[in-house]
Write an enzyme that holds these catalytic residues in place. Structure first.
Site, PDB file in Angstrom:
ATOM      1  N   THR A  97      -0.534  23.460   6.737  1.00  0.00           N
ATOM      2  CA  THR A  97       0.678  22.712   6.884  1.00  0.00           C
ATOM      3  C   THR A  97       1.495  23.454   8.031  1.00  0.00           C
ATOM      4  OG1 THR A  97       0.477  21.839   4.695  1.00  0.00           O
ATOM      5  CG2 THR A  97       2.703  21.390   5.836  1.00  0.00           C
ATOM      6  N   LYS A 172       1.823  14.752   5.751  1.00  0.00           N
ATOM      7  CA  LYS A 172       2.019  15.795   4.665  1.00  0.00           C
ATOM      8  C   LYS A 172       3.284  15.765   4.521  1.00  0.00           C
ATOM      9  CE  LYS A 172       1.307  19.371   1.954  1.00  0.00           C
ATOM     10  NZ  LYS A 172       0.391  20.432   2.281  1.00  0.00           N
ATOM     11  N   LYS A 240       8.962  26.622   3.528  1.00  0.00           N
ATOM     12  CA  LYS A 240       8.525  26.510   4.685  1.00  0.00           C
ATOM     13  C   LYS A 240       8.133  24.862   5.002  1.00  0.00           C
ATOM     14  CE  LYS A 240       4.341  26.127   5.523  1.00  0.00           C
ATOM     15  NZ  LYS A 240       2.700  26.162   5.456  1.00  0.00           N
TER      16      LYS A 240
END
Lengths: 293, 293
Positions: A97, A172, A240
């Site tokens: 990701t 995502k 993150k």
């Protein structure tokens, strides 16, 4: 059977590579610490490569599963990167990701050699990786996607083609907005219950059947009640991803007040030493906020 | 068959009363506007009462389903209220979502005449009321609950005894924290998707299977995409419930940053004229926030 490279054998990559091997594909693998590959290398059909470039050499499909944007950049366009050996027609599938923008840039760079980059981040955690039930959100060239879809089916249950390069990553990030804001809701609901003297197990059962129900409530609720902060997905990794969300939201002039708030509260969780705990540690942070009187 | 009174025949109360009638109980009904009772009164076994006191006279069980705290207070302890005619052993069941504190006060008042008050707010909306699939969260005397549980089973699927007086209301408020914060997450996720050029139907499908899934995503997501703001549950009612949440959170020194934020954003929705729209109108508010450049 396809000649496959797999780069990055962490908690996600290792079981994913295992499924490809079990399906009969031969694997060239590389990861930062070779020790992580020991067990996989003991199975026939697996071969060690000293660098991403060596792994990608001669491969038809190159899988990547590493933590963050700089890691993927290192693997693809860094020294001894995939770009040095991948030849025309090779399909690179990035399960990490990372930044949608960086994804598009690398796709363009690889495209100059007619190498395809598909962004294919996954959802479902380590359990989904082990059980091959991941959701995989895929962006990039459609015909390249069609060619590798059978390989993705070895690792995931729900495979979605989302659109051009970067849209897998963006999808995502949509997923991560949902996950993190819902986690906040679950945390606040249970802290409210505890502070108002409710039995938490009874409460959880009472609200689980209807409009309040969510995957996060089912999975993280019981952990919060048990003060079990062992990670399914860590606060550090969620942070993150939320940084990627907020970066993309600025870039698209989108205001996300709830997501920003969650990001700030996770920062408090990190400050309190919960970075490597599971995201359910948000409950602990709210408990602290509520216990200063 | 029990002699039953039902007070409040709105969008929730009317079908709930209908289930009791269908199960063979005779009903004395009262509601603010008699016209709402016309169809129910045409069914045999239903009788009109001119006031809550008249409805409760001779009843073994008195059901109440009205909008807000002052409405319940009016029905129970106001002039011509239930308290004037209810006799020892009568069980009053309040399905409204109201203040836990006011609930405890009324339970105490009724208790002086050995009348039981059970707080039994419901979740599941008008659909759940019609299909008798409501979740019912019940607080109050345990033996009174045990006696009326068979009646509640005519209206709900998931019936939970939560604890002493007020805990049904508190559990419902836990439910509303979950519902509203999750709705915010769904709104932000879909606005992020739209502003970043994703196909919203594809995105919804891609994220619906895993850790991001929730009842709110499944039910409100498609409505947001279709700009269909017709109410399942209105912004005005959600705001009423969130005020109860924030009032109880102050009373228990609980900090709920996410819930407060949702409350503020729903205030913006009301200001923009969405008070009677469904809660999915939160998406519209965020869309406005994101379209000023």
């Amino acid at each position: 059977m396809a000649k496959v490279a797999f780069i990055g054998l962490g908690v996600m990559g290792l079981p994913m590579a295992g499924h490809l091997l079990a399906a009969g594909h031969s694997l060239r693998v590389h990861t930062r610490r070779k020790a992580k590959a020991t067990r996989l290398l003991s199975r026939s059909g697996t071969h060690w490569a000293d660098s991403p470039a060596e792994a990608a050499s001669g491969a038809e499909v190159v899988f990547i599963c590493v933590p963050d944007t700089p890691d993927v950049e290192q693997v693809i366009v860094g020294p001894n990167g995939v770009i040095e050996t991948a030849t025309a027609g090779t399909i690179v599938i990035d399960h990490s990701t990372i930044s949608p923008r960086a994804t598009r840039q690398m796709a363009e760079q690889l495209g100059k050699n007619s190498v395809y980059l598909l962004d294919a981040p996954v959802s479902g955690g380590d359990v989904g990786a082990r059980e091959a039930t991941l959701s995989i959100m895929c962006g990039g060239d459609r015909s390249a996607f069609d060619r590798v879809e059978p390989l993705l089916r070895h690792m995931g249950k729900e495979i979605t083609y989302c659109g051009p390069s970067g849209t897998g990553q963006l999808t995502k990030l949509v997923n991560q907005i949902l996950v993190s804001v819902t986690t906040l809701g679950v945390s606040e609901a249970l802290i409210f219950a505890r502070k108002n003297g409710l039995n938490l197990d009874t409460t959880l059962r009472a609200v689980s059947g209807g409009a309040a129900s969510s995957w996060q409530l089912q999975r993280l609720g019981p952990k919060m009640i048990a003060a079990d902060n062992r990670p399914g997905f860590t606060v550090d990794l969620q942070q993150k991803d939320l940084r990627l969300v907020l970066d993309a939201s600025e870039g698209s002039s989108t205001s996300l007040p709830g997501t920003s708030l969650v990001h700030q509260l996770f920062t408090a969780a990190q400050a309190a030493g919960h970075g490597r705990d599971g995201t359910q540690a948000l409950f602990t942070v709210l408990e602290k906020l509520a216990s200063t009187h």
